[in-house]
Write a protein that holds these residues in place. Structure first.
Motif, PDB file in Angstrom:
ATOM      1  N   ALA A 158       0.876   4.299  -2.641  1.00 36.95           N
ATOM      2  CA  ALA A 158       0.670   5.695  -2.240  1.00 36.95           C
ATOM      3  C   ALA A 158       1.828   6.568  -2.707  1.00 36.95           C
ATOM      4  O   ALA A 158       1.624   7.699  -3.190  1.00 36.95           O
ATOM      5  N   TYR A 216      -6.458   0.051   6.094  1.00 32.63           N
ATOM      6  CA  TYR A 216      -7.384  -0.252   7.179  1.00 32.63           C
ATOM      7  C   TYR A 216      -8.744   0.385   6.937  1.00 32.63           C
ATOM      8  O   TYR A 216      -8.814   1.476   6.442  1.00 32.63           O
ATOM      9  N   GLU A 275      -1.724   3.842   5.294  1.00 27.76           N
ATOM     10  CA  GLU A 275      -2.535   3.391   6.413  1.00 27.76           C
ATOM     11  C   GLU A 275      -4.029   3.542   6.105  1.00 27.76           C
ATOM     12  O   GLU A 275      -4.840   2.691   6.451  1.00 27.76           O
ATOM     13  N   GLN A 276      -4.372   4.636   5.479  1.00 29.25           N
ATOM     14  CA  GLN A 276      -5.757   4.867   5.121  1.00 29.25           C
ATOM     15  C   GLN A 276      -6.236   3.822   4.122  1.00 29.25           C
ATOM     16  O   GLN A 276      -7.409   3.410   4.140  1.00 29.25           O
ATOM     17  N   MET A 277      -5.334   3.393   3.241  1.00 29.58           N
ATOM     18  CA  MET A 277      -5.684   2.384   2.246  1.00 29.58           C
ATOM     19  C   MET A 277      -5.741   1.002   2.863  1.00 29.58           C
ATOM     20  O   MET A 277      -6.509   0.147   2.434  1.00 29.58           O
ATOM     21  N   GLU A 327       1.229   7.501   5.913  1.00 28.97           N
ATOM     22  CA  GLU A 327      -0.105   7.819   6.428  1.00 28.97           C
ATOM     23  C   GLU A 327      -1.170   7.566   5.377  1.00 28.97           C
ATOM     24  O   GLU A 327      -2.268   7.085   5.704  1.00 28.97           O
ATOM     25  N   ALA A 328      -0.842   7.868   4.127  1.00 25.51           N
ATOM     26  CA  ALA A 328      -1.791   7.582   3.036  1.00 25.51           C
ATOM     27  C   ALA A 328      -1.992   6.077   2.888  1.00 25.51           C
ATOM     28  O   ALA A 328      -3.099   5.595   2.635  1.00 25.51           O
ATOM     29  N   LYS A 350       0.833  -1.203   0.000  1.00 23.42           N
ATOM     30  CA  LYS A 350       0.000   0.000   0.000  1.00 23.42           C
ATOM     31  C   LYS A 350       0.869   1.255   0.000  1.00 23.42           C
ATOM     32  O   LYS A 350       0.554   2.248  -0.667  1.00 23.42           O
TER      33      LYS A 350
END
Length: 295
Positions: A263, A295, A291-293, A288-289, A259
């Protein structure tokens, strides 16, 4: 040096003319030594290497003929059971215990049929494919019959016979969660006696999860920037401390890394003229981007 295989396809136009490099093939033991953790397994395989060297002497050639080399690997998902099973086969080949050293990974679906008389045939086909190497049965406890019409026991019986009849041609490794695996072994008097090597794979610690992540970065020639480097220890410590019961360990890290690369690729693609450093640098914002993808 950067090569096209280490850079997202959308960026390979920036690397035309970059020379390729060739790595010297590593032995199976060298591959295992580079894995994170597995100290008990590494020690066992080092002992086997020594045993193999001793048994190569004419006066010691019968030393290992009657030994039992079947293994049980217990632990949560992503703790490296499949990886270790494959490398065990390679080590066994290198010391002359197996002729091919390949690994055939199977599950209940590969071994058990729906109708009477078909399971033994189906299981034997898997055994034949594994001859000279390792038959790796993942989630082996699923073979336990859940009803009198279940044919899992037939598969177990067929495997047990092959383990006895082909001691010098077949290694069987069974793997799965700790509790279910113990119940699986306890369910059949002939099972536990066939295995003499038992290993429990603990969940990776925060430091080990970070080491796996850094290894993926190094292997793919990506470089975390300073902000991301300072962020990682706390992140992976928290990831370990708050892990759920079904935590995927190394698999979790690999998924996050994929991921992250996606990103980072999206960010770099928006740059007008990305440099080589841009192509291979990972930032905290990328993380951080990701992580959004994830979870």
């Amino acid at each position: 040096l950067l090569t096209e295989e280490h850079v997202p396809k959308k960026f390979t136009r920036y690397l035309k003319g970059t020379p390729q490099t060739a790595e010297k093939p590593r032995s199976a033991m060298e591959e295992i030594q580079q894995l994170i953790g597995f100290d008990e397994v590494k020690g066992e395989l080092e002992d086997l290497l020594s045993l193999g060297q001793i048994s190569a002497r004419p006066e010691m050639e019968d030393l290992i003929d009657d030994l039992n080399f079947h293994w049980v690997l217990r632990g949560n998902p992503g703790t490296g059971k499949t990886t270790v099973a494959k490398l065990i086969g390679k080590v066994y080949k290198e010391i002359g215990l197996l002729s091919r050293g390949h690994t055939v990974k199977v599950t209940r679906a590969d071994l058990v049929a729906e109708y009477m008389g078909q399971t033994a045939v189906k299981t034997k086909r898997c055994i034949d494919r594994a001859m000279g190497g390792v038959l790796f049965i993942d989630e082996a406890y699923a073979l336990n019959g859940k009803s009198e019409n279940d044919f899992g026991q037939e598969a177990i019986d067929t495997i047990l016979k092959a383990m006895e009849d082909h001691r010098d041609q077949l290694m069987v490794v069974v793997a799965g969660y700790e509790g279910p695996m113990q119940r699986f072994l306890d369910s059949n008097p002939g099972l536990e006696s066939r295995f003499n090597k038992y290993f429990h794979f603990d969940d990776y610690t925060g430091a080990e999860l970070q080491a796996i992540f850094e290894g993926l970065c190094k292997k793919n020639q990506y470089q975390p920037d300073e902000e991301l480097k300072h962020f990682l220890p706390a992140f992976f410590t928290n990831l370990y401390q708050t892990r759920p019961a079904n935590f995927a360990n190394g698999r979790e890290v690999r998924n996050l890394f994929e991921k992250l690369i996606s990103a980072q690729s999206d960010r770099v693609a928006s740059l007008e003229a990305p440099t080589r450093e841009d192509l291979m640098t990972l930032t905290k914002a990328d993380f951080e981007a990701a992580e959004q993808m994830a979870y």
